[in-house]
Write a protein that holds these residues in place. Structure first.
Motif: not given
Length: 301
Positions: A1-12, A23-29
């Motif tokens: 997805m390139g710059r459209i999404t970013a990965r981030r370590r999260v705690t569920r 790891e979770d995917h975030l929408s890039v802003e």
């Protein structure tokens, strides 16, 4: 997805249950500065991608341009104000639009005093009067109609084509449908619903499709005043949303004689304006009752 999404370590965390790190995917802003002829016009927080569509649609929404021929070119450039990398490289967050010869530059009063957030495309307008922009395309005379049985399929089609939402759950979508056939003409996603609509309108401008007569604009969230106005600026006669419209959106739709539909979910909808464009639903056809003679004949076989 390139710059459209970013990965981030999260705690569920589940209350009374487990705590899982993954790891979770975030929408890039990111900010996009829109310039016209080298002069800064606006800064919007957007999801990178289809930036030229976004800039073109924004200029249509502001009444600066109305035809594909008005939009000559667009190029990314490095900003001296910080929208470049530490090494001075282009971060593709500044887009400079060149208008065609003879097209007037935007009125200086259009320049936004503040940036547009992903939730507010009207922030920075100098006054309430400045919010209202008159469209070059009248939707009142558009006599296209749509079958409600076709209309109720649009939310599922929109959702099925939201590739980035599938990964992140954090983007709005706007889709343009042909009212006669139900064909999805284009879909765009963005963190800002106004940006998603601008990207759709910008695509249509570049394809020389304006005004968008005989189409339906379907949005994944609520129908605001701004989205109603953007639809009118592109000549779209029907705006449909899965959630509620605002009072100003309804007032504007009534004034423009645009069809405005909210709560389009399952097999139902609420029509707030322009009911005449939604055809009467056809009652289900019950199987014909067999006559006594037909039943007797069938039993003898």
């Amino acid at each position: 997805m390139g710059r459209i999404t970013a990965r981030r370590r999260v705690t569920r965390l589940t209350v009374g249950g487990s705590r899982v790190v993954r790891e979770d995917h975030l929408s890039v802003e990111e900010p996009l500065e829109i310039r016209v002829g080298g002069n800064s016009l606006a800064i919007t927080m957007r999801t990178p991608g289809h930036d030229v569509d976004l800039a073109a649609g924004f200029l249509v929404s502001e009444g600066v341009i109305r035809r594909g021929d008005d939009f000559a070119a667009a190029r990314y450039c490095v900003s001296a104000e910080g929208n470049s990398g530490a090494d001075g490289t282009n971060t593709y967050n500044v887009l400079d639009v060149t208008l065609a010869a003879g097209v007037p530059a935007p009125d200086p009063s259009l320049e936004r005093n503040f940036y547009m957030t992903s939730s507010c495309g009207l922030c920075g307008k100098a006054s309430i009067d400045a919010v209202r922009t008159l469209s070059a395309y009248e939707v009142a005379g558009d006599r296209s109609t749509i079958d409600p049985a076709l209309l109720i399929t649009f939310p599922d089609i929109l959702r099925a084509h939201q590739d980035v939402f599938e990964k992140t759950g954090g983007l709005h979508a706007a889709g343009l449908f042909d009212a006669a056939t139900g064909e999805l003409l284009v879909l765009r996603e963005d963190v800002g619903r106004h940006n998603a609509v601008d990207k759709v309108v910008g695509w249509a401008l570049k394809e020389n499709r304006l005004p968008l007569r005989g189409t339906v604009l379907m949005v994944s969230g609520r129908a605001s005043f701004e989205l109603t106005q953007k639809a009118s600026m592109a000549g779209i006669p029907v705006l449909a949303a899965v959630s509620a419209p605002s009072s100003l959106a309804v007032e504007l739709a009534v004034e423009l004689r645009m069809t405005l539909i909210g709560f389009l979910r399952g097999d139902s909808m609420v029509i707030y304006s322009g009911t005449e464009r939604v055809r009467e639903a056809q009652p289900a056809i019950e199987p014909a009752q067999a006559s006594p003679l037909e039943r007797e004949t069938a039993g003898a076989r």
